[in-house]
Each structure stands twice: as C-alpha cells, then as structure tokens.
Design a protein around this motif. Structure first.
Motif, PDB file in Angstrom:
ATOM      1  N   TYR A  59      11.834   0.206   3.918  1.00  0.00           N
ATOM      2  CA  TYR A  59      11.102   1.417   4.294  1.00  0.00           C
ATOM      3  C   TYR A  59      12.103   2.544   4.508  1.00  0.00           C
ATOM      4  CZ  TYR A  59       7.450   4.364   6.239  1.00  0.00           C
ATOM      5  OH  TYR A  59       6.556   5.383   6.438  1.00  0.00           O
ATOM      6  N   LEU A  61      12.832   6.050   6.331  1.00  0.00           N
ATOM      7  CA  LEU A  61      12.495   7.067   7.334  1.00  0.00           C
ATOM      8  C   LEU A  61      13.234   8.344   6.959  1.00  0.00           C
ATOM      9  CD1 LEU A  61      12.970   5.008  10.639  1.00  0.00           C
ATOM     10  CD2 LEU A  61      10.803   5.903   9.777  1.00  0.00           C
ATOM     11  N   ASP A  64      10.207  13.773   6.035  1.00  0.00           N
ATOM     12  CA  ASP A  64       8.799  13.820   5.647  1.00  0.00           C
ATOM     13  C   ASP A  64       7.896  13.018   6.574  1.00  0.00           C
ATOM     14  OD1 ASP A  64       9.326  15.467   3.558  1.00  0.00           O
ATOM     15  OD2 ASP A  64       9.430  13.879   2.055  1.00  0.00           O
ATOM     16  N   ASN A  65       8.335  11.829   6.956  1.00  0.00           N
ATOM     17  CA  ASN A  65       7.439  10.999   7.781  1.00  0.00           C
ATOM     18  C   ASN A  65       7.792  10.988   9.274  1.00  0.00           C
ATOM     19  OD1 ASN A  65       9.672   9.287   7.586  1.00  0.00           O
ATOM     20  ND2 ASN A  65       8.700   7.913   6.110  1.00  0.00           N
ATOM     21  N   HIS A  68       7.077  15.438  11.044  1.00  0.00           N
ATOM     22  CA  HIS A  68       5.677  15.873  11.189  1.00  0.00           C
ATOM     23  C   HIS A  68       4.872  14.954  12.098  1.00  0.00           C
ATOM     24  CE1 HIS A  68       6.518  18.781   8.158  1.00  0.00           C
ATOM     25  NE2 HIS A  68       6.855  17.862   7.276  1.00  0.00           N
ATOM     26  N   GLY A  69       5.461  13.824  12.466  1.00  0.00           N
ATOM     27  CA  GLY A  69       4.733  12.880  13.307  1.00  0.00           C
ATOM     28  C   GLY A  69       5.437  12.664  14.623  1.00  0.00           C
TER      29      GLY A  69
ATOM     30  N   LYS B  15       5.102   3.503  -2.850  1.00  0.00           N
ATOM     31  CA  LYS B  15       4.112   3.972  -1.880  1.00  0.00           C
ATOM     32  C   LYS B  15       3.589   2.813  -1.040  1.00  0.00           C
ATOM     33  CE  LYS B  15       3.689   8.173  -3.910  1.00  0.00           C
ATOM     34  NZ  LYS B  15       4.267   9.372  -3.278  1.00  0.00           N
ATOM     35  N   ARG B  16       2.808   3.178  -0.030  1.00  0.00           N
ATOM     36  CA  ARG B  16       2.200   2.168   0.831  1.00  0.00           C
ATOM     37  C   ARG B  16       1.460   1.102   0.020  1.00  0.00           C
ATOM     38  NH1 ARG B  16      -2.694   3.353   5.178  1.00  0.00           N
ATOM     39  NH2 ARG B  16      -3.536   1.241   5.182  1.00  0.00           N
ATOM     40  N   GLU B  90       2.255   7.179  16.713  1.00  0.00           N
ATOM     41  CA  GLU B  90       3.000   7.663  15.540  1.00  0.00           C
ATOM     42  C   GLU B  90       3.856   6.552  14.929  1.00  0.00           C
ATOM     43  OE1 GLU B  90       2.566  10.373  13.982  1.00  0.00           O
ATOM     44  OE2 GLU B  90       1.878  11.938  15.357  1.00  0.00           O
ATOM     45  N   LYS B  93       1.665   4.182  13.117  1.00  0.00           N
ATOM     46  CA  LYS B  93       1.295   4.772  11.828  1.00  0.00           C
ATOM     47  C   LYS B  93       2.390   4.517  10.778  1.00  0.00           C
ATOM     48  CE  LYS B  93      -0.021   9.196   9.780  1.00  0.00           C
ATOM     49  NZ  LYS B  93      -0.105  10.657   9.986  1.00  0.00           N
ATOM     50  N   LEU B  94       3.647   4.640  11.186  1.00  0.00           N
ATOM     51  CA  LEU B  94       4.759   4.341  10.277  1.00  0.00           C
ATOM     52  C   LEU B  94       4.730   2.866   9.863  1.00  0.00           C
ATOM     53  CD1 LEU B  94       7.707   6.276  12.007  1.00  0.00           C
ATOM     54  CD2 LEU B  94       6.553   6.901   9.875  1.00  0.00           C
ATOM     55  N   ASP B  97       2.251   2.237   7.321  1.00  0.00           N
ATOM     56  CA  ASP B  97       2.761   2.732   6.037  1.00  0.00           C
ATOM     57  C   ASP B  97       3.699   1.718   5.366  1.00  0.00           C
ATOM     58  OD1 ASP B  97       2.749   4.827   4.132  1.00  0.00           O
ATOM     59  OD2 ASP B  97       4.676   5.565   4.852  1.00  0.00           O
TER      60      ASP B  97
END
Lengths: 209, 209
Positions: A59, A61, A64-65, A68-69, B15-16, B90, B93-94, B97
C-alpha cells in the motif's frame, strides 16, 4: 444471567508473524524521502505495481490519501509538519503490523522527524529510500509547477527553494534519479533490496522478472 | 542530461479493486461500538481469528495499538474524544482501501462521531456492530476494574457511569452479549453477515465451519 459470561479480556491470538506467514513475506515500511519532483511517489507506485504482480500485499501512503483525510487538520507550520510526519509514521507502523509492505512517499525533509519514525519501528522495519536528485533537475521537471510558484513567492517555505532538505546520513537505499531517470530501473533496485535482505522471496521463474 | 527524464506524476495503477481481487474478498470496516466491558474487543479478536483461518486478511484497531501510538497526544476532553474517533475513522478508511477487513473496537459513544465515520466511507464500507449489553451486566464483568474506579470517582467522564452512551439507531449488526455470552456465537453472527452480503465467500467444505 448477568453473571453467566465468558467474555474476558485477552490478547490478540493472531499476531504480525501469523499475518506475514499468510502473506508470504516479511512486512516493512519503505520510507521514500527526497525533494519535491525527485520521483518519490512515481517510484513508490512502480514498486507497488511490481510487488502486486508478484502477489505481495502493498500500500502506498502519500499526499493524495493522507493530506485530505487523516491530516486534513494540519497546516504547514513547523509543529504541523512535525505532527504530519509523526502521524504518517504511526500509521505506517500499523500497516507493518498488518503484514504488508507499506510505501510512504512524502518529502519528509527533516532528519529528526525521519529518525523519530525509525525509532518507533522495530529493527529492520524501517527502510529509508533516499531519492537523491539535484534540486535543479527537480526544478526542471516540476510537473505541478510548484517550484515556479515558490520562486515567484506564491508558496512560502517550499523545500528546496526557501526551506531546507536534510539528506539522510545512512539510508538503506539511495536512488539517483538524475543519473538513472528510468522509473522501472529505480523500482527494481528497491525490489532487489527486499529480496537480498529476505523480506520477499526471489521469484522462481525468471520470466516474472 | 537533466532534461532526460520520464518521471512524471501519475495516478496509482493498482486500485482498491485490484487488491480485493488479490485478497479474494470485498474489504470493509466492522465498527464495533458499545459500553466498556460489553465485549467489543473480544468479539473483534474472535472475528479476526475465524477470518484468518479462512485466509481472509484482517486487522483489529483498538486502544492497545492506537492510544499509545497515533493518538497518544489526545486526552479525554470532548474535542479530543471527537478527534480520537475521527483519526481512527480515517485510518480505518485507509485500511479498507488496502483491501482488508478492518475491525475497530472502541466505545465510540457519540452517534455524531460514528455517523461522521460512516459519512467519509463508501457505501457498504462501514458496518456498524452494536454490542448491546445492559450497563449492569457490563459492570459485573468489569475485567479491568474501571467501573469500580469510576463509581469511586477516581475516573471522571466514564461512559455508562457519568458520561452517556448513545446507542446506534440503525446498526447493520446487533449483538446482545448478555443474552448470548458465548464469544464464538457472536463472532459467527458477524461472519454470517459478511457472507450473506457478499463481502466474503462461504467456505466450500462444511468442516471449516
């Protein structure tokens, strides 16, 4: 009835090592650091792609992710920059605990902040990847036009223009993207490091390379 | 030479959905909420165990790995409690993802805070698991002796004693751990929900159940 309960507090049965076994790799944090436009995010994404093809969980980090979060209540003051990196480091540590290879792609210009993150992680969990690229090359690339804005005074405290970048003293990996601009070659150097140091297995079939 | 570069900014290729395909499940956040000692963490750990055996990637976020790290600069004021849940949301949420099933086990007593987290996630990503257990039953369990301390006035603002718990209005899953105290039965109800709603596949061999 109220007393009839077997709900007691207990430690997690499933540990990091179990998750690493399930995933087939040792987990780690690849911490990409370097000037704006040096290539951090692009190389991190390419590493993610190569590892994904090899069924290794990863993943990335990046701004972008995260901006904004999780870190949307942080600005660019000295304190906020420090807290920004601290939170990213703590989240990266959680990701390492899940058994995946997490890549972080942030300028992270201050040595002290990066060393803090190294300090909260276990031995071998933090792999510092220094994208070593002269500022004039980064400035020529400038895909987002940020150097231009910084030179025009529209952005204050921009790393490489009016804020310092402190290069790592002992990074695990150094990539000079001015001398080797090909994204794939840089990413393979990172993957090689993971193989040679036992984080991931070398693929059996040479075709996969 | 400085101009010879193919390093350009680009979106993530992986992507996810790609990660979900690799993992063989749809990702989601199981948000456990309920009074202290209602059984949140214990059931979350059991869900993790059951899913792990079935090779489904999971991770549990709870006080042990969040309060001492990411949220170690937060206290128990109203603002800090809100920020505590926001950051956990948050991070969850990551994790969603990344393609895993993440469980969060926090009292999270305020409806507004939980609804905030629901709001930042995609449709179906947030599964609220309400551990519905009367406060007197929770207080009888009290494995950490926290209710006792709260009654003695040694802890202020303790949920269920001198701070309110706002029960969810429309949780996806309700588990009454006073009526059904067996941890495994409660955990299986959560796993059943994931199967019936297409997050994970029903195992082929009945023996696995």
């Amino acid at each position: 009835m109220g007393k009839s309960t077997n709900i007691v507090w207990h430690d997690s049965i499933i540990k990091r090592n179990d998750r690493e076994i399930l995933n087939g790799n040792r987990s780690a944090c690849l911490w990409f650091t370097g000037l704006p436009s040096s290539g951090k995010s692009t190389i991190a994404r390419e590493v993610e792609y190569i590892l994904y093809i090899r069924r290794i969980r990863t993943y990335v980090l990046d701004g972008d992710n995260v901006r904004h979060g999780l870190n949307n209540n942080l600005g660019f003051s000295a304190d906020d920059r420090k807290e920004n990196i601290r939170r990213i480091g703590e989240v990266a540590k959680l990701f390492v605990d899940t058994g995946i290879v997490v890549c972080t792609a942030f300028i992270s210009p201050y040595r002290e902040d990066r060393d803090f993150v190294r300090g909260i992680m276990g031995k071998g969990d933090f792999i510092e990847v220094f994208i070593d690229c002269p500022v004039d090359v980064c400035e020529q690339r400038d895909p987002k036009g940020l150097y231009k804005k910084a030179r025009a005074g529209e952005i204050k405290g921009f790393t490489g223009v009016d804020d310092p970048y402190e290069a790592p003293k002992n990074p695990e990996i150094v990539l000079n993207t001015a001398e080797v601009p090909e994204v794939h070659r840089n990413a393979l150097q990172v993957v090689d490091y993971l193989e040679k140091n036992g984080y991931i297995q070398r693929p059996q079939a040479t075709l996969i390379r």
